[in-house]
Design a protein around this motif. Structure first.
Motif, PDB file in Angstrom:
ATOM      1  N   TRP A  70      26.101  18.381 -34.109  1.00 37.49           N
ATOM      2  CA  TRP A  70      25.132  18.206 -34.990  1.00 37.49           C
ATOM      3  C   TRP A  70      24.192  19.619 -34.614  1.00 37.49           C
ATOM      4  O   TRP A  70      23.859  20.535 -35.248  1.00 37.49           O
ATOM      5  CB  TRP A  70      24.360  17.047 -34.676  1.00 37.49           C
ATOM      6  N   PHE A  71      23.871  19.416 -33.384  1.00 37.96           N
ATOM      7  CA  PHE A  71      23.109  20.743 -32.837  1.00 37.96           C
ATOM      8  C   PHE A  71      22.998  20.885 -31.545  1.00 37.96           C
ATOM      9  O   PHE A  71      23.295  19.764 -30.745  1.00 37.96           O
ATOM     10  CB  PHE A  71      21.677  21.015 -33.286  1.00 37.96           C
ATOM     11  N   VAL A  73      21.100  22.648 -27.933  1.00 36.20           N
ATOM     12  CA  VAL A  73      19.576  23.473 -27.827  1.00 36.20           C
ATOM     13  C   VAL A  73      19.572  23.750 -26.230  1.00 36.20           C
ATOM     14  O   VAL A  73      19.538  22.557 -25.598  1.00 36.20           O
ATOM     15  CB  VAL A  73      18.419  22.987 -28.347  1.00 36.20           C
ATOM     16  N   GLY A  74      20.272  24.643 -25.667  1.00 34.34           N
ATOM     17  CA  GLY A  74      20.056  24.641 -24.462  1.00 34.34           C
ATOM     18  C   GLY A  74      21.232  23.735 -23.783  1.00 34.34           C
ATOM     19  O   GLY A  74      22.331  23.622 -24.214  1.00 34.34           O
ATOM     20  N   SER A  75      20.557  22.960 -22.798  1.00 33.13           N
ATOM     21  CA  SER A  75      21.518  22.005 -22.391  1.00 33.13           C
ATOM     22  C   SER A  75      21.655  20.688 -23.103  1.00 33.13           C
ATOM     23  O   SER A  75      22.375  19.727 -22.922  1.00 33.13           O
ATOM     24  CB  SER A  75      21.210  21.596 -20.953  1.00 33.13           C
ATOM     25  N   ILE A  76      20.731  20.439 -24.169  1.00 31.87           N
ATOM     26  CA  ILE A  76      20.885  19.327 -24.926  1.00 31.87           C
ATOM     27  C   ILE A  76      21.904  19.318 -25.923  1.00 31.87           C
ATOM     28  O   ILE A  76      21.817  20.361 -26.659  1.00 31.87           O
ATOM     29  CB  ILE A  76      19.433  19.023 -25.642  1.00 31.87           C
ATOM     30  N   LEU A 140      20.067   9.275 -31.056  1.00 34.55           N
ATOM     31  CA  LEU A 140      19.335  10.025 -32.295  1.00 34.55           C
ATOM     32  C   LEU A 140      20.211   9.868 -33.236  1.00 34.55           C
ATOM     33  O   LEU A 140      19.322   9.604 -34.539  1.00 34.55           O
ATOM     34  CB  LEU A 140      19.467  11.482 -31.821  1.00 34.55           C
ATOM     35  N   PHE A 143      18.918   6.823 -34.639  1.00 32.94           N
ATOM     36  CA  PHE A 143      17.754   6.977 -35.493  1.00 32.94           C
ATOM     37  C   PHE A 143      17.796   7.279 -36.628  1.00 32.94           C
ATOM     38  O   PHE A 143      16.926   6.874 -37.677  1.00 32.94           O
ATOM     39  CB  PHE A 143      16.817   7.986 -34.420  1.00 32.94           C
ATOM     40  N   VAL A 144      18.805   8.255 -37.124  1.00 31.55           N
ATOM     41  CA  VAL A 144      19.190   8.603 -38.368  1.00 31.55           C
ATOM     42  C   VAL A 144      19.339   7.337 -39.205  1.00 31.55           C
ATOM     43  O   VAL A 144      18.777   7.178 -40.195  1.00 31.55           O
ATOM     44  CB  VAL A 144      19.923   9.561 -38.597  1.00 31.55           C
ATOM     45  N   GLU A 147      16.244   5.140 -39.755  1.00 28.73           N
ATOM     46  CA  GLU A 147      15.342   5.724 -40.842  1.00 28.73           C
ATOM     47  C   GLU A 147      15.809   5.342 -42.077  1.00 28.73           C
ATOM     48  O   GLU A 147      15.085   5.007 -43.233  1.00 28.73           O
ATOM     49  CB  GLU A 147      14.869   7.031 -40.569  1.00 28.73           C
ATOM     50  N   SER A 185      11.692   7.026 -31.139  1.00 23.66           N
ATOM     51  CA  SER A 185      11.668   8.421 -31.130  1.00 23.66           C
ATOM     52  C   SER A 185      11.231   8.713 -29.712  1.00 23.66           C
ATOM     53  O   SER A 185      11.848   9.665 -29.029  1.00 23.66           O
ATOM     54  CB  SER A 185      10.742   9.157 -32.071  1.00 23.66           C
ATOM     55  N   VAL A 188      14.247   8.079 -27.307  1.00 19.09           N
ATOM     56  CA  VAL A 188      15.080   9.199 -27.099  1.00 19.09           C
ATOM     57  C   VAL A 188      14.718  10.668 -26.538  1.00 19.09           C
ATOM     58  O   VAL A 188      15.358  11.201 -25.725  1.00 19.09           O
ATOM     59  CB  VAL A 188      15.547   9.671 -28.806  1.00 19.09           C
ATOM     60  N   MET A 189      13.634  10.991 -26.796  1.00 19.90           N
ATOM     61  CA  MET A 189      12.952  12.210 -26.141  1.00 19.90           C
ATOM     62  C   MET A 189      12.809  11.839 -24.668  1.00 19.90           C
ATOM     63  O   MET A 189      13.289  12.832 -23.767  1.00 19.90           O
ATOM     64  CB  MET A 189      11.452  12.281 -26.585  1.00 19.90           C
ATOM     65  N   TRP A 192      16.412  12.522 -23.275  1.00 20.12           N
ATOM     66  CA  TRP A 192      16.614  13.874 -23.103  1.00 20.12           C
ATOM     67  C   TRP A 192      16.043  14.382 -21.964  1.00 20.12           C
ATOM     68  O   TRP A 192      16.723  15.175 -21.178  1.00 20.12           O
ATOM     69  CB  TRP A 192      16.166  14.663 -24.461  1.00 20.12           C
ATOM     70  N   GLY A 196      19.133  14.416 -20.221  1.00 20.24           N
ATOM     71  CA  GLY A 196      19.699  15.795 -20.861  1.00 20.24           C
ATOM     72  C   GLY A 196      20.389  15.207 -22.051  1.00 20.24           C
ATOM     73  O   GLY A 196      21.138  16.295 -22.390  1.00 20.24           O
TER      74      GLY A 196
END
Lengths: 623, 529
Positions: A70-71, A73-76, A140, A143-144, A147, A185, A188-189, A192, A196
């Motif tokens: 999906w995406f 970013v850095g190590s995430i 995550l 979460f989609v 919602e 949310s 989830v943060m 991370w 990670g």
């Protein structure tokens, strides 16, 4: 077909929803048929997957399929990947199975609605989102779906948009759910930051190394999310209002599936709750309180759907309670979730059938003696009634009995509350039965109760049979416990007293509750609700003052804050300027003519801001 | 003779990296060509030619920027004045893309009876005979196109200024055309002129703060270049008061352009008064340029004193989010509501900014602040221009019907338009599978990994409040009855249609597959010095 095609489960209803919602009027003629076909296909596929899983070893039953990244970013890195395992497949079967029945029922129920196609589009959207929620392999992605079901629920509650109450209820559901979403949310943060990643596998593996504080925080954040979606105290207030939606929606979303998402989340996060007693205890408390609160609310409602909604809150409270108890309870929470899905959907659809025959009147005080006029509805409803009471051999007997048993084994007070709740449940359900199907006729002359068409009674009959035999999931060799063990773990609770004695006590309490119900509501039910009632009744009628509480604690201060800020923003600075102007007298008055007024106050606010900025900077340096 | 006066032998011509600066030069050059075209072309040709010049210039400049990005060149150009680095190039590209969409909106003539949204003769007194005659003759100000080019050129320069003086000049270069554009509305000209006046006065006021701050920083460091100030911070002792006061005043000037509380008060009035296409352009592009300028100054020049200014920025960020989202609730005008919403978004962006998640200061886990901000700005920019484009289409006899009560039941009248607007609102609210969702996650997690978790909590709570007022509009559009005198939905020309479609496409695509853009933002890296 194989597991690699799991994504089809989500894709089929999603595509159908897209066709129905984007296709416009061209799809009006066959929209409801396509909409019904989609969950049926998904169900058939779910059954195939389920049968295939039977042939696999315990370890091979859990498989994750990565569709795409999906995406990252850095190590995430977040993958769009689906997890199919013993827990999610049960949900898939419940969602698509009960969902299909409700779709079929809706063909009849919504027949005269000119926006029927759109209705089916929303229902398909819901099914797709709910499947994504339970199949996601990453918080995550959950979460989609989370919602997505919220959005579908919002659209469906407000489906009859010509009713103002429906629009208000939809908005309320959306906002209260957003409060819960904050929990998810933030969770989830935090994941991370801590692990990670928010993939189930990583979180499960990392949970045991968590510090106690973080484990508790994570547990509480997830609990907040669960409370919002599952209408648990203190975020319960939206569910009763949600009954403004069409009845099939109440059956599908607000009884059988979406509202159980919170229980799913807690059970799925068992690795986190394993390491925090505090958060687990909070789950138990929330569950117990809601189980009782919902039951009490159910006792006072004259609106048949709201009485059932109170009952839903209460039953989900039982599931939460069981889930909070840990490995001894997870399997029973899911077991009760499934049987509840059957019998509650059955009763909601039955209520819809009654309303269909009674010109959409929902007030039970206007019913009475309907058993003679709607035989199929009555018998199927009775099956649901016996199941929720927990009368053997109906399914509810097996699932609820075990929750009470485990609760007593773990904590006497919780057990006692659960037992008491069962008694109250018997009372309000008996009240509902008596007021609707027994006693004397209380409807107006121009109402002609009649049985619903077979497209509606068909699903009722199937659900009634499931309410009867659903218990087989357990008594056939403890099947469900063994099935879920690889995912949730299992420990045998050490019962305080023998299982047989416990069962007998529970049955006795239930029968007493039912007997009181029969005695009180046998006859002489006034058509208008009595006004002079005991404080307890008022308390229950006002939803235990849930709305009043929300209003005082959240809404009023929020409004004051808003007003104050608006006042400050618009006039406060201006007022200050005017005050100063009075001080400086005529000079200021003359100067004012050269200025527009507002710009001056804006500029003044900037000066204050600049002062704030510089002071803040200096304060940091000097402190 | 001349040789005696100018010692030519000692004069070395400044080295200008023409190829690296070509995107800027193309935009400014085209703007000058536009001014000439205005002077020499006959009136009937002007609209088409100006539009062509602008679109071509923006496209050429965009291609040149793309080539530079592809070459991965990073350098400080023009004798240390302009920094052509990853974030700058990324910003240029975004600004150009959004300008292209905005220019299409500027050129729209079919929604208002063959006239653009701009006044025919700005000098004519509102309501006068001269104005009526101009309208009848379909007179237009085609100067808006070169003005826009100057504005966007200034914004590009602002985002890449490596020197405080260049920063200030760039600020004025993009602000002055904007003041003019704000006052050019054809309908409701008085409120438009008032907005322009306010914007100008307050803008001049804030420029003064900025300039004074620059002077103080120069007094401290003895140089205007961002790198030089940074060096001075690490070597110099004493003079802290000057440094801090300078930092504060520069912050005021920049935060004004960003629209952060308490320097936000111009935003609602100006957004409401300006012609709606200009509002969309300002809301998207000014915010982007100002934010990148802010980050560049504070990360590059003042990074050494971040523990001094971070707490102040925390306060501003919290105020901005809270005030923006709460005050938006009571707005009754859709443009004002979007204005407060843009204030709230500035607050969300500030969380990532003060989160200070930078590769350079030990935060390696995941997303950096710069990357998050760049992504968020893109998602916000496209949705904003798209949303304002929709606003231009809901009209009644008096022009655009911007009062929210007039939007009641729009979903019944035009489900498509209301649906698109609802989608933009959902993206602003950060609902999953829209671009806004990914953007919010990016900035919040940058702030979170940078250790600013209280900010994230406030941000999440504010976005809850914000979600409320976005949903309120959706409820109003879809669940209210259509009043008898409901405004019409104008049939858009190809310009507005493509503007809305581009905004919508970006919002959908970035929500579904944010990966490529996040990668691109990551490749942009950090600001260089």
């Amino acid at each position: 077909m194989s597991h690699e095609l799991t994504w089809l489960l989500v894709a089929v209803p999603a595509v159908s929803a897209a066709i129905l919602l984007l296709g416009g009027k061209a799809t009006n003629a066959w929209g409801h048929l396509l909409g019904t076909l989609a969950p049926l296909i998904a169900f058939a596929f779910g059954v195939v997957l389920f049968v295939q899983m039977q042939g696999l070893g315990t370890e091979e039953r859990s498989e994750t399929f990565k569709l795409f990244e999906w995406f990252s970013v850095g190590s995430i890195k977040v993958d769009f990947s689906l997890l199919i395992d013993p827990l999610s497949i049960l949900f898939v079967l419940l969602i698509t199975g009960v969902g299909s029945l409700i779709h079929i029922y809706s063909i009849g129920y919504m027949e005269h609605d000119e926006r029927r196609r759109r209705f089916f589009g929303y229902l398909n959207l819901f099914i797709a989102s709910m499947l994504l929620l339970v199949l996601a392999a990453d918080y995550l992605l959950v979460f989609v779906g989370w919602e997505g079901v919220g959005l579908a629920s919002y659209l469906l509650i407000g489906f009859w948009q010509h009713k103002n109450s429906a629009a208000v209820a939809a908005k309320k559901a959306f906002v209260v759910n957003r409060v819960g979403d904050i929990g998810l949310s933030l969770a989830v943060m935090s994941m991370w930051a801590l692990f990670g990643s928010s993939a189930f596998a990583t979180v499960d593996a990392g949970a045991e190394h968590l510090s106690p504080t973080w484990a508790t925080l994570l547990g509480l954040m997830l609990l907040l999310a669960a409370c919002g979606k599952s209408a648990q105290v203190p975020l319960q207030s939206w569910l009763l209002d949600a009954m403004e939606g069409p009845t099939p929606v109440s059956a599908l979303i607000h009884a059988a599936t979406m509202v159980t998402a919170g229980v799913y989340l807690v059970v799925r996060s068992n690795a986190i709750y394993e390491v925090t007693d505090a958060a687990s205890t909070a789950v138990v408390i929330v569950g117990t309180v809601t189980a009782l609160a919902g039951a009490i609310i159910g006792c006072a409602k004259d609106d048949i759907k709201k009485a059932l909604a109170g009952s839903t809150m209460s039953q989900i409270g039982y599931m939460m309670l069981a889930a909070g108890l840990g490995p001894v309870g997870y399997a029973f929470a899911i077991f009760h979730l499934l049987t509840h899905g059957f019998f509650k959907a059955n009763m909601f659809l039955g209520a819809g059938s009654v309303m269909h025959g009674m010109d959409d009147d929902v007030n039970m005080r206007h019913y009475g003696a309907l058993r003679k006029y709607m035989k199929v509805t009555f018998v199927t409803f009775a099956f649901g009634y016996l199941a929720i009471l927990g009368i053997p051999p109906f399914s509810g007997f097996f699932s609820k009995d075990h929750i009470i048993e485990v609760a007593f084994a773990e904590n006497f007070v919780v057990g006692l509350c659960a037992l008491l709740g069962a008694g109250i449940t018997a009372f309000y359900m008996t009240r509902l039965m008596m007021m609707t199907f027994f006693g004397e006729k209380r409807w107006e002359k121009d109402v002609h109760p009649h049985e619903s068409p077979s497209v509606m009674t068909g699903p009722l009959i199937i659900l009634a049979i499931l309410s009867l035999v659903g218990g087989a999931l357990y008594f056939a060799g403890h099947w469900i416990v063994d099935w879920l063990e690889p995912v949730t773990g299992f420990e045998e609770a050490e019962p305080a007293i023998s299982a047989l004695a416990m069962t007998l006590i529970t049955l006795a309490v239930v029968l007493v509750g039912a007997a009181i119900g029969v005695m009180l509501f046998r006859r002489d039910i006034p058509r208008e609700a009595p006004v002079r009632v005991s404080p307890v009744t008022t308390f229950a009628r006002r939803d235990l003052y849930g709305d009043a509480l929300n209003e005082t604690v959240l809404m009023r201060p929020g409004q004051y804050l808003t007003r104050t800020l608006v006042w400050l923003d618009n006039r406060g600075v201006d007022g200050l300027v005017n005050g100063l102007a009075a001080l400086f007298g005529g000079m200021s008055g003359r100067l004012r003519r050269f200025q527009t007024g507002f710009v001056r106050s804006y500029a003044l606010s900037m000066v204050f801001g600049a002062a704030l900025v510089v002071v803040a900077l200096l304060a940091v340096r000097l402190s | 003779m001349i040789a005696h006066i100018l010692p030519l032998a000692d004069f070395t011509a400044p080295k200008i990296e023409y190829s690296e600066l070509s995107p800027l030069l193309v935009v400014f050059g085209a703007a000058c060509v536009g001014v000439l075209a205005e002077a020499f072309l006959p009136r009937p040709l002007r609209h088409l030619v100006q539009l062509a010049i602008t679109v071509v210039a923006v496209l050429v400049s965009g291609v040149l920027t793309g080539i530079l990005m592809n070459d991965n060149k990073e350098l400080i150009a023009a004798q240390g004045a302009i920094s052509v680095d990853g974030p700058a190039l990324f910003t240029w590209l975004v600004l150009l893309a959004l300008t292209l969409i905005s220019v299409l909106l500027f050129a729209e003539r079919s929604v208002d009876g063959g006239l653009s949204a701009f006044a025919g003769q700005a000098a004519a007194v509102p309501g006068s005979e001269a104005e009526r005659e101009g309208t009848a003759a379909k007179v237009e100000h085609t100067e808006i196109f070169p003005l826009t080019l100057f504005a966007v050129g200034g914004m590009m320069l602002f985002a890449s200024a490596n020197d405080l003086l260049v920063l200030f000049v760039a600020l004025e270069v993009f602000s002055l055309p904007l003041y003019l554009l704000c006052g050019l509305a054809r309908r409701r000209r008085l409120i438009s002129q008032e907005a322009a006046m306010k914007y100008f006065l307050l803008g001049a006021f804030s420029s003064a703060f900025l300039l004074f701050g620059i002077a103080l920083l120069y007094g401290y460091a003895g140089t205007m270049s961002l790198g030089g100030i940074s060096d001075a911070l690490s070597t110099q002792t004493g003079g802290d008061t000057i440094l801090l006061a300078g930092t504060g005043l520069v912050a005021v000037g920049l935060l004004f352009k960003v629209g952060a509380v308490p320097f936000h008060s111009w935003t609602p009035d100006v957004y409401q008064g300006a012609p709606t296409p200009v509002t969309g352009f300002m809301a998207a592009c000014t915010k982007i340029a100002a934010f990148i300028g802010l980050m560049r100054v504070f990360y590059v020049a003042l990074g050494g004193t971040r523990w001094d200014w971070a707490p102040m920025m925390w306060i501003v960020a919290i105020l901005t989010m809270v005030v923006g989202s709460i005050v938006a609730i009571t707005q009754t005008d859709v443009k004002r509501m979007l204005a407060y919403s843009s204030i709230a978004h500035a607050g969300f962006l500030l969380t990532a900014f003060v989160g200070l998640a930078q590769a350079g200061n030990g935060v390696h886990n995941g997303i950096t602040s710069t990357q998050a901000v760049l992504f968020y700005l893109v998602s916000y920019g496209f949705a904003t221009v798209g949303a304002f484009a929709v606003v231009t289409l809901v009209r009644d006899a008096g022009g655009e019907a911007t009062h929210l009560s007039r939007w009641a039941g729009l979903g019944k009248k035009s489900p498509l338009l209301a649906g698109i607007f609802a989608f933009f609102l959902l993206s602003f609210a950060g609902i999953p599978l829209t671009a806004g969702f990914t953007g919010k996650w990016a900035v919040f997690s940058a702030a979170w990994t940078g250790g600013a978790w209280p900010l994230v909590v406030v941000a999440v709570l504010s976005s809850l409040v914000a979600a409320f007022f976005y949903v309120r509009v959706i409820v109003l559009m879809f669940f209210s009855d259509l009043p008898a005198d409901a405004p019409d939905v104008a049939l858009p020309g190809w310009q507005t249609t493509s503007a809305v479609a581009l905004g919508l496409a970006a919002t959908v695509v970035l929500g579904l597959v944010p990966g490529p853009l996040l990668d691109l933002a990551a490749r942009a890296g950090e600001f260089i010095r």
